[in-house]
Design a protein around this motif. Structure first.
Motif, mmCIF file in Angstrom:
data_model
loop_
_atom_site.group_PDB
_atom_site.id
_atom_site.type_symbol
_atom_site.label_atom_id
_atom_site.label_comp_id
_atom_site.label_asym_id
_atom_site.label_seq_id
_atom_site.Cartn_x
_atom_site.Cartn_y
_atom_site.Cartn_z
ATOM 1 N N ASP A 263 0.671 2.564 15.163
ATOM 2 C CA ASP A 263 -0.008 2.245 13.907
ATOM 3 C C ASP A 263 0.868 1.447 12.942
ATOM 4 O OD1 ASP A 263 1.785 4.132 13.212
ATOM 5 O OD2 ASP A 263 0.358 5.588 12.423
ATOM 6 N N ASP A 264 2.077 1.115 13.378
ATOM 7 C CA ASP A 264 2.963 0.390 12.463
ATOM 8 C C ASP A 264 2.961 -1.110 12.766
ATOM 9 O OD1 ASP A 264 4.131 0.716 14.911
ATOM 10 O OD2 ASP A 264 6.160 0.946 14.140
ATOM 11 N N ARG B 183 -7.133 -2.669 5.072
ATOM 12 C CA ARG B 183 -6.586 -1.934 3.914
ATOM 13 C C ARG B 183 -7.196 -0.537 3.847
ATOM 14 N NH1 ARG B 183 -7.034 -6.956 1.257
ATOM 15 N NH2 ARG B 183 -9.033 -6.351 0.360
ATOM 16 N N ALA B 184 -8.478 -0.474 4.128
ATOM 17 C CA ALA B 184 -9.160 0.829 4.087
ATOM 18 C C ALA B 184 -8.603 1.781 5.148
ATOM 19 C CB ALA B 184 -10.662 0.637 4.286
ATOM 20 N N LEU B 185 -8.063 1.219 6.233
ATOM 21 C CA LEU B 185 -7.465 2.058 7.278
ATOM 22 C C LEU B 185 -6.039 2.484 6.936
ATOM 23 C CD1 LEU B 185 -8.583 0.282 10.587
ATOM 24 C CD2 LEU B 185 -9.406 2.450 9.676
ATOM 25 N N GLY B 186 -5.551 1.980 5.820
ATOM 26 C CA GLY B 186 -4.215 2.374 5.387
ATOM 27 C C GLY B 186 -3.114 1.411 5.776
ATOM 28 N N GLY C 33 0.828 -1.188 0.000
ATOM 29 C CA GLY C 33 0.000 0.000 0.000
ATOM 30 C C GLY C 33 0.868 1.245 0.000
ATOM 31 N N ASN C 34 0.238 2.342 0.227
ATOM 32 C CA ASN C 34 0.916 3.640 0.285
ATOM 33 C C ASN C 34 1.689 3.944 -0.994
ATOM 34 O OD1 ASN C 34 -0.052 3.727 2.831
ATOM 35 N ND2 ASN C 34 1.851 3.123 3.811
ATOM 36 N N PRO D 285 -0.629 -1.274 5.042
ATOM 37 C CA PRO D 285 -0.111 -1.804 3.782
ATOM 38 C C PRO D 285 -0.458 -3.285 3.611
ATOM 39 C CG PRO D 285 1.589 -0.576 4.941
ATOM 40 C CD PRO D 285 0.440 -0.716 5.890
ATOM 41 N N GLN D 286 -0.686 -3.682 2.389
ATOM 42 C CA GLN D 286 -1.116 -5.071 2.167
ATOM 43 C C GLN D 286 -0.070 -6.090 2.582
ATOM 44 O OE1 GLN D 286 -2.823 -5.109 -1.900
ATOM 45 N NE2 GLN D 286 -4.582 -5.910 -0.807
#
Lengths: 110, 463
Positions: free
Chosen positions: B425-426, B446-449, B25-26, B451-452
């Motif tokens: 959050d990591d 995923r919607a919360l950010g 993600g990101n 990464p996949q």
């Protein structure tokens, strides 16, 4: 685990020597609780010779910090080894404790 | 609330499959997985050789679209077929390529679908070509419709399509489903051999023919090993039943003691077990989660009782010989050493791989921050709650435990988990449960950010 206790002026200085894990956390917990009961705080916890800390050790420190908070007590940590500091960081505990590199800094913060 | 119960109920035995994401993600891209590189390379080789074989007339009038596309689709289908069969060969040597059998099975399912769709597209192209040329479509779709009809090909095509459709039949008993599913492989291999020996593109261009023969050999060998040789040459360990714990006739723990050598495994992996003394099921191999720690003498598998085979387990006598094949799978935190903060969410029987991880946390001195969620309908369904409570405080890692009962707490959500973990959050998330649960939670994270690459999932299905 060895715990050395000295009364230095208005604060209690505790030195932890060895490993703070499931097997050794009980006496540390009892020591901290008794000091809190006896109003022997603020406390400086010298971790220079603390070789290892597991979740059980973290829980003891967290418990002590929580008990001190409502009575305006203070528990500060000093001289954490890098790998111990990393455990605090991973656990997300750094914001919960005041941590200093030297005893002098810790004393000044009290 | 019924739908919620359905969504969050485990689907039964710990039949499992892991999904790992490739894209980060990101906005960043991770390196492609080895299996992706393998598939891209194989398709590339096939396409290049086909292009070389047609170099002299690749732009000839009438070659595009239908003749060219019909050839390409069947060649791509053949190429993917070899990956599909290789993925589920259950050979330990394949682990580095596919990253564990659970990942390989997931790949098998997705690439298998692509193989079938390409085969279908091949026939569509042939029909379009027939219409274009004004010839009989019946010769392509109706066997024995005329002397020119390729009846064998047509029948094999329909058989493959039927078996492929049955592959998605979820209600069929696992062993029957597996028995039927095996025939797709041999039909695909036979079809490819037939195509390779027919006059045409493959036979006419030697490099392409050699390549296709290699693919056929790989596919046929993989299929033969999987069906006939795995039993004898697979990673077999002989155990006997040392202890049996039944949890209200819903879930059973089998504690197995090694008879000869002890199997070493990573916590969170799984095994296939066979019980030769079960008359009706003596040849069957069933996959189940390991719920013990690798440092323990006995191997424990935890099984939800849902079918004929699992229904026999509570009545097993102590000392019963049990054959264990494994370990398999990559749903283990040790493959993600850089992730120091883990959110573990197990729904229903999906908690079992985490039990092994948790036990290993008692001894591994590999400190992590862990948030463990055990999702169940109610307290009665949370059969491992007391086991977790009795051990997690002693773990080396710092574990926060959240027994989440949907009848009491409502539906668990990624947002609720993130609120609990905040301000951190990591973290990475490991999810295990029914396909619907895992899919939904992964989507929410995923919607919360998240990464996949930090969302590691395992579904309780092996078909």
């Amino acid at each position: 685990m060895e715990i050395l206790e000295t009364q230095q002026g208005s604060h209690t200085h505790l030195t932890l020597i060895g490993r703070l894990d499931t097997n050794t956390s009980k006496p540390v917990e009892e020591k901290l609780l008794s000091l809190i009961e006896e109003n022997k705080h603020p406390m400086i916890l010298d971790c220079q010779q603390l070789a290892y800390i597991s979740s059980a050790g973290l829980r003891v420190l967290l418990m002590a910090a929580k008990k001190l908070k409502p009575i305006n007590g203070k528990l500060v940590l000093v001289s954490l080894q890098p790998h111990i500091k990393e455990i605090f960081e991973i656990a997300g505990f750094l914001p919960m404790f005041q941590i200093f590199d030297s005893n002098d800094e810790a004393v000044r913060s009290l | 609330m019924d739908s919620e119960k359905t969504e969050y109920s485990s689907d039964g035995a710990t039949r499992r499959q892991t999904r790992f994401s490739r894209l980060v993600g990101n906005g960043k891209l991770a390196l492609p997985e080895r299996s992706t590189v393998l598939i891209a390379t194989m398709l590339g080789v096939t396409t290049i050789l086909w292009t070389a074989g047609h170099f002299s007339h690749i732009t000839a009038p009438g070659f595009w679209p239908w003749p060219a596309l019909s050839q390409l689709t069947i060649l791509w289908s053949t190429t993917l077929m070899s990956v599909v069969l290789l993925a589920v060969v259950r050979a330990t040597a394949m682990n580095p390529l596919f990253g564990g059998l659970d990942r390989a099975v997931r790949l098998h399912r997705s690439i298998g679908l692509a193989t079938i769709l390409l085969l279908f597209a091949h026939v569509v192209c042939l029909i379009a070509l027939s219409l274009d040329r004004g010839t009989s479509v019946a010769e392509i779709v109706v066997p024995f419709s005329s002397p020119a009809a390729r009846s064998t090909d047509i029948i094999v095509f329909y058989a493959i399509m039927l078996l492929a459709a049955l592959a998605y039949e979820k209600q069929m008993p696992y062993e029957r489903w597996l028995f039927i599913h095996r025939f797709i492989g041999i039909l695909l291999v036979a079809g490819t051999i037939h195509a390779a020996t027919e006059p045409g593109t493959i036979a006419d261009y030697e490099p392409l023919r050699t390549w296709i023969i290699i693919l056929i050999l790989v596919s046929a060998t993989a299929w033969l090993y999987r069906i006939f040789l795995f039993d004898r040459f697979g990673p077999l360990y002989r155990y006997k039943l040392e202890r049996l714990v039944s949890h209200d006739q819903k879930v059973v723990d089998l504690e197995l003691r090694p008879v000869q050598r002890r199997m070493m495994y990573e916590p969170g992996t799984f095994v296939f077990i066979r019980i030769p003394s079960l008359a009706k099921h003596r040849t069957e191999l069933h996959p189940f989660s390991i719920s013990s720690s690798p440092v323990e003498r006995d191997l424990r598998v935890s099984i939800r009782i849902v079918g004929d085979f699992t229904g026999c387990l509570p009545s097993l006598a102590l000392g019963t010989p049990i054959e264990v094949y494994g370990p398999f799978g990559g749903f283990t935190p040790h493959r993600y050493a850089s992730y120091r903060r883990l959110v573990l969410i197990g729904a229903g029987i999906g908690i079992t791989p985490f039990l092994g991880m948790l036990k290993f946390e008692l001894t591994n001195q590999d400190f992590r921050r862990i948030w463990l969620y055990y999702v169940s309908r109610n307290k009665d369904d949370a059969v491992y709650d007391s086991e977790i409570r009795n051990s997690f405080l002693d773990a080396e890692s710092y574990i926060d435990y959240y027994p989440w009962q949907t009848t009491r707490d409502g539906r668990i959500s990624a947002q609720a988990v993130a609120d609990e973990v905040a301000p951190l959050d990591d973290y990475a998330v490991m999810l295990c449960g029914s396909a619907a649960f895992v899919e939904d939670m992964a989507r929410q994270f995923r919607a919360l950010g998240i990464p996949q690459t930090r969302i590691i999932t395992e579904e309780l299905e092996f078909r």
